[in-house]
Design an enzyme around this catalytic site. Structure first.
Site, short mmCIF file in Angstrom:
data_model
loop_
_atom_site.label_atom_id
_atom_site.label_comp_id
_atom_site.label_asym_id
_atom_site.label_seq_id
_atom_site.Cartn_x
_atom_site.Cartn_y
_atom_site.Cartn_z
N PRO A 177 0.89 -1.23 0.10
CA PRO A 177 -0.25 0.06 -0.11
C PRO A 177 0.80 1.15 -0.04
CG PRO A 177 -0.33 -1.17 1.92
CD PRO A 177 0.61 -2.13 1.30
N GLU A 178 0.58 2.19 -0.97
CA GLU A 178 1.44 3.47 -0.89
C GLU A 178 0.23 4.67 -0.64
OE1 GLU A 178 3.34 3.42 -4.69
OE2 GLU A 178 3.74 1.43 -4.79
#
Ligand code: ZN
Length: 271
Positions: free
Chosen positions: A2-3
């Site tokens: 996840p960014e």
């Protein structure tokens, strides 16, 4: 992993669904956990209410009214799920915050990536202090990007992944950003011209914004608090498309390793 967009989505959802609520019980999974301060976790979190949830880079910060903050990094495949929104199976649960009526579970990430820190000491925390610019903040302008790029060496892809330059971009968004900017990931940072820096800035902001609007990328394990998936992965232009024709020019998308990271690009459109 996840960014920025995925963490920003979770931040917003946590602010809607758990802020103002009191943690009645903390349940920590059994198992060996190197470097995790689980001993202090129960004492600091049980009975405390969640005041606010923040995001810095790829980290979520839950501020508690006990004077502590809980820092959570989801690493590659970590998931946060709220039981009142989600009845799907919760895998490899490591930490549960139980509220009246439902619970927030953290799974698929080792507890050493959860940290308890006195809120008053957050500003001095090395992993937060070292974080660079927030690319969706109002003060991230093309001029700021140019300043951050100045005197840096190395390749552009590695620059984008370095959290001390710009915070929150990882391997997925970096490739999509560079494709949309029309700049090769192998380009040296110092070789960028003014108009390319402008294009790169626009692409950073627009690509992250698109990720947000599409509910994030669930290419790997990312899900919303209710267990639903995002759809940015359906809009990838280069990522995971090795050998497939470029949507713009038709040339086969290539994949190479840069700094040990799989990197997708179009050899025609990106120069
Ligand atoms: Zn192309």
């Amino acid at each position: 992993m996840p960014e920025l967009p995925e963490l920003e989505i979770l931040k917003s959802e946590l602010n809607v669904h758990v802020v103002g609520r009191r943690v009645q019980e903390v349940i920590i999974s059994e198992g060996k956990e190197d470097g995790c301060s689980v001993s202090g976790l129960k004492a600091a979190v049980e009975g405390a209410a969640i005041l606010q949830v923040e995001r810095r880079g790829k980290m979520l910060i839950l501020h508690l009214d006990s004077g502590f903050s809980l820092l959570i990094h989801l690493m590659m495949v970590g998931q946060l799920l709220l039981s009142s929104l989600c009845d799907s199976e919760r895998k490899d649960v490591r930490l549960i915050l139980r509220f009246a009526g439902d619970e927030l579970t953290l799974g698929q990430v080792a507890l050493r990536f959860v940290r308890l820190v006195p809120t008053s000491e957050l500003d001095e925390l090395p992993e937060l202090k070292k974080l660079g610019r927030e690319p969706l903040s109002d003060d991230f302008t093309p001029e700021v990007l140019e300043r951050v790029l100045t005197k840096r060496r190395g390749r552009l892809k590695s620059f984008l992944l370095n959290q001390s330059h710009i915070a929150g971009i990882g391997n997925t968004y970096a490739d999509e950003i560079l494709f949309r900017a029309g700049i090769a990931p192998t380009r040296g940072v110092s070789s960028l011209k003014g108009h390319e820096i402008e294009r790169l800035h626009t692409s950073i902001v627009e690509t992250l914004q698109q990720g947000l609007e599409l509910g994030g990328s669930s290419e790997m394990a990312f899900v919303h608090l209710d267990g639903s998936k995002g759809s940015f992965q359906d809009h990838f232009r280069v990522k995971r498309r090795k050998g497939e024709p470029c949507f713009v020019c038709g040339a086969p998308i290539e994949k190479t390793a840069l700094g040990g990271r799989g990197t997708y690009f179009c050899p025609q459109c990106q120069r």
